[in-house]
Design a protein around this motif. Structure first.
Motif, PDB file in Angstrom:
ATOM      1  N   LEU A  10      55.673  24.799  23.445  1.00  0.00           N
ATOM      2  CA  LEU A  10      55.847  26.226  22.996  1.00  0.00           C
ATOM      3  C   LEU A  10      54.532  26.882  23.067  1.00  0.00           C
ATOM      4  N   ALA A  11      53.208  26.016  22.689  1.00  0.00           N
ATOM      5  CA  ALA A  11      51.835  26.572  22.572  1.00  0.00           C
ATOM      6  C   ALA A  11      51.594  26.560  24.227  1.00  0.00           C
ATOM      7  N   LEU A  12      51.887  25.481  25.004  1.00  0.00           N
ATOM      8  CA  LEU A  12      51.203  25.626  26.449  1.00  0.00           C
ATOM      9  C   LEU A  12      51.882  26.777  27.119  1.00  0.00           C
ATOM     10  N   ALA A  13      53.529  27.138  26.755  1.00  0.00           N
ATOM     11  CA  ALA A  13      54.087  28.313  27.408  1.00  0.00           C
ATOM     12  C   ALA A  13      53.356  29.620  27.060  1.00  0.00           C
ATOM     13  N   VAL A  14      53.068  29.691  25.680  1.00  0.00           N
ATOM     14  CA  VAL A  14      52.316  30.980  25.271  1.00  0.00           C
ATOM     15  C   VAL A  14      50.952  31.063  25.993  1.00  0.00           C
ATOM     16  N   ARG A  15      50.158  29.931  25.840  1.00  0.00           N
ATOM     17  CA  ARG A  15      48.833  29.950  26.557  1.00  0.00           C
ATOM     18  C   ARG A  15      49.116  30.336  28.025  1.00  0.00           C
ATOM     19  N   ALA A  16      49.999  30.029  28.932  1.00  0.00           N
ATOM     20  CA  ALA A  16      50.077  30.256  30.196  1.00  0.00           C
ATOM     21  C   ALA A  16      50.559  31.781  30.415  1.00  0.00           C
ATOM     22  N   GLU A  17      51.449  32.255  29.456  1.00  0.00           N
ATOM     23  CA  GLU A  17      51.821  33.703  29.807  1.00  0.00           C
ATOM     24  C   GLU A  17      50.486  34.551  29.340  1.00  0.00           C
ATOM     25  N   SER A  18      49.359  34.378  28.511  1.00  0.00           N
ATOM     26  CA  SER A  18      48.432  34.992  28.038  1.00  0.00           C
ATOM     27  C   SER A  18      47.522  34.925  29.250  1.00  0.00           C
ATOM     28  N   GLU A  19      47.579  33.893  30.228  1.00  0.00           N
ATOM     29  CA  GLU A  19      46.652  33.720  31.367  1.00  0.00           C
ATOM     30  C   GLU A  19      47.305  34.219  32.362  1.00  0.00           C
ATOM     31  N   LYS A  38      58.618  34.720  27.560  1.00  0.00           N
ATOM     32  CA  LYS A  38      59.273  35.938  27.196  1.00  0.00           C
ATOM     33  C   LYS A  38      58.846  36.548  25.836  1.00  0.00           C
ATOM     34  N   LEU A  39      59.106  35.674  24.717  1.00  0.00           N
ATOM     35  CA  LEU A  39      58.717  35.878  23.536  1.00  0.00           C
ATOM     36  C   LEU A  39      57.256  36.439  23.456  1.00  0.00           C
ATOM     37  N   ALA A  40      56.542  35.567  23.915  1.00  0.00           N
ATOM     38  CA  ALA A  40      55.052  35.694  23.952  1.00  0.00           C
ATOM     39  C   ALA A  40      54.617  37.058  24.533  1.00  0.00           C
ATOM     40  N   SER A  41      55.274  37.197  25.476  1.00  0.00           N
ATOM     41  CA  SER A  41      54.900  38.692  26.174  1.00  0.00           C
ATOM     42  C   SER A  41      55.378  39.932  25.456  1.00  0.00           C
ATOM     43  N   ARG A  42      56.524  39.645  24.630  1.00  0.00           N
ATOM     44  CA  ARG A  42      56.854  40.967  24.058  1.00  0.00           C
ATOM     45  C   ARG A  42      55.812  40.951  22.692  1.00  0.00           C
ATOM     46  N   VAL A  43      55.460  39.918  22.335  1.00  0.00           N
ATOM     47  CA  VAL A  43      54.559  39.897  21.021  1.00  0.00           C
ATOM     48  C   VAL A  43      53.275  40.603  21.642  1.00  0.00           C
ATOM     49  N   ARG A  44      52.706  40.197  22.730  1.00  0.00           N
ATOM     50  CA  ARG A  44      51.477  40.710  23.277  1.00  0.00           C
ATOM     51  C   ARG A  44      51.474  42.072  23.584  1.00  0.00           C
ATOM     52  N   GLN A  45      52.635  42.844  24.366  1.00  0.00           N
ATOM     53  CA  GLN A  45      52.782  43.996  24.427  1.00  0.00           C
ATOM     54  C   GLN A  45      52.767  44.890  23.038  1.00  0.00           C
ATOM     55  N   ALA A  46      53.229  44.407  22.199  1.00  0.00           N
ATOM     56  CA  ALA A  46      53.529  45.131  21.053  1.00  0.00           C
ATOM     57  C   ALA A  46      52.413  45.115  19.987  1.00  0.00           C
ATOM     58  N   GLY A  47      51.272  44.202  20.623  1.00  0.00           N
ATOM     59  CA  GLY A  47      50.047  44.262  19.832  1.00  0.00           C
ATOM     60  C   GLY A  47      50.443  43.626  18.494  1.00  0.00           C
TER      61      GLY A  47
END
Length: 325
Positions: free
Chosen positions: A292-301, A267-276
């Motif tokens: 954490l790194a795996l979760a962020v990578r998964a969200e980006s994919e 969720k945090l990664a999604s917020r960061v990505r959407q905010a640019g």
């Protein structure tokens, strides 16, 4: 009154109308065919003198006799082409309808025309009113439920949500229906408790009103003049209106820290990505930073890491059972 036999029956045996109403619809709100039947009937009867419809019928100038005739008596009352309307009680007059069925099946009675006329009927969602009424009574009369608080019930909301997810993943439709009901119960239960707050009470109607207003406001392409042709357009509308509503100073606001770790990281990664935003991941030793790194990578994919791990864990569970035999 006596039932008329086929040999002695007049040419027109008349008509019996069984008028049913829904207790979920306000008394007096009846369909036009129901009012026509009531106004043109030769006799209107109701076995329950406290039936909620009676004051409104009498106010409309309709005479209602408090009576509970047998099937034979009612058939006799309709002889000669007369019409009798029976305003059904909450039980639906099973004794009367069973008696009429026996008479019709006997072949010895010239039966009047029989009609079942719904005067009012439930709209979709009507059973939600039953749930609110049941919850209200439980809150007042149950020794356990009457003592519950928001804080004491919080864990059950989490448990029921997990059980709902499991039913979805299992693909069990019966279980899904039941678990949706359990989640709905949590909403109604908390809303009922909230009515008793001495400083800031609110009801289940307030809860429903809030979400209705939110849905309408966040769907201007449905309820307003804006257009949305793709799911991406809808998401853009949603995020834009949500941002205007919340006026948040940080993308982390509104992210519940109590959710599972992988879901929180995604969720945090999604917020960061959407905010640019360009936010480097914190570095450190241990499995937590790797996850954490795996979760962020998964969200980006476009992968939900929590759902992915659950699926893998379920496969692991099945493997364990396979070894156990």
């Amino acid at each position: 009154m006596n039932a008329t036999t086929a040999d002695a029956a007049p040419s027109d045996p008349g008509r019996i109308v069984l008028l049913t109403t829904s207790h979920r619809v306000a008394p007096g709100l009846l369909s036009w065919p129901a009012w026509q039947a009531l106004r043109t009937a030769d006799r209107v009867l109701c076995a329950d003198g406290t039936h909620p419809q009676l004051p409104y019928l009498r106010e409309a100038g309709i005479r209602v006799d408090e009576a509970a005739p047998t099937a034979e008596e009612l058939v006799g009352a309709c002889a000669g082409g007369r019409t009798a309307v029976v305003v059904a009680t909450g039980e639906g007059e099973p004794a009367l309808t069973d008696g009429l069925a026996r008479l019709a099946g006997s072949g010895r009675v010239h039966m009047p025309e029989l009609e079942l006329l719904p005067a009012s009927y439930d709209l979709p969602g009507a059973r939600l009113l039953d749930l609110v009424q049941v919850m209200d009574r439980i809150r007042l009369e149950c020794p356990w439920s009457s003592q519950r608080t928001h804080e004491g019930l919080a864990k059950y909301a989490i448990e029921e949500a997990y059980e709902l997810v499991e039913a979805i993943e299992d693909g069990d439709r019966d279980e899904l229906r039941e678990e949706l009901g359990d989640v709905l119960l949590q909403v109604v239960f908390h809303a009922r408790i909230a009515e008793e707050d001495p400083e800031a009470p609110f009801s289940v109607d307030d809860v429903a009103g809030t979400i209705v207003d939110k849905l309408i406001h966040r769907h201007p392409h449905v309820f307003g003049d804006e257009t949305a042709d793709t799911p991406e357009d809808v998401r853009e509308h949603w995020l834009r209106t949500k941002a205007a509503e919340k006026q948040r100073t940080s993308v982390t606001e509104g992210v519940p820290l109590g959710q599972p770790g992988l879901a929180l990281a995604a969720k945090l990664a999604s917020r960061v990505r959407q905010a640019g935003l360009d936010v480097p991941l914190p570095t450190g030793e241990g499995i937590g930073y790797d996850l954490l790194a795996l979760a962020v990578r998964a969200e980006s994919e476009g992968t939900d890491p929590e759902a992915a791990l659950r699926a893998a864990a379920r496969a692991y569970r099945d493997a364990i059972r396979g070894v156990e035999g």
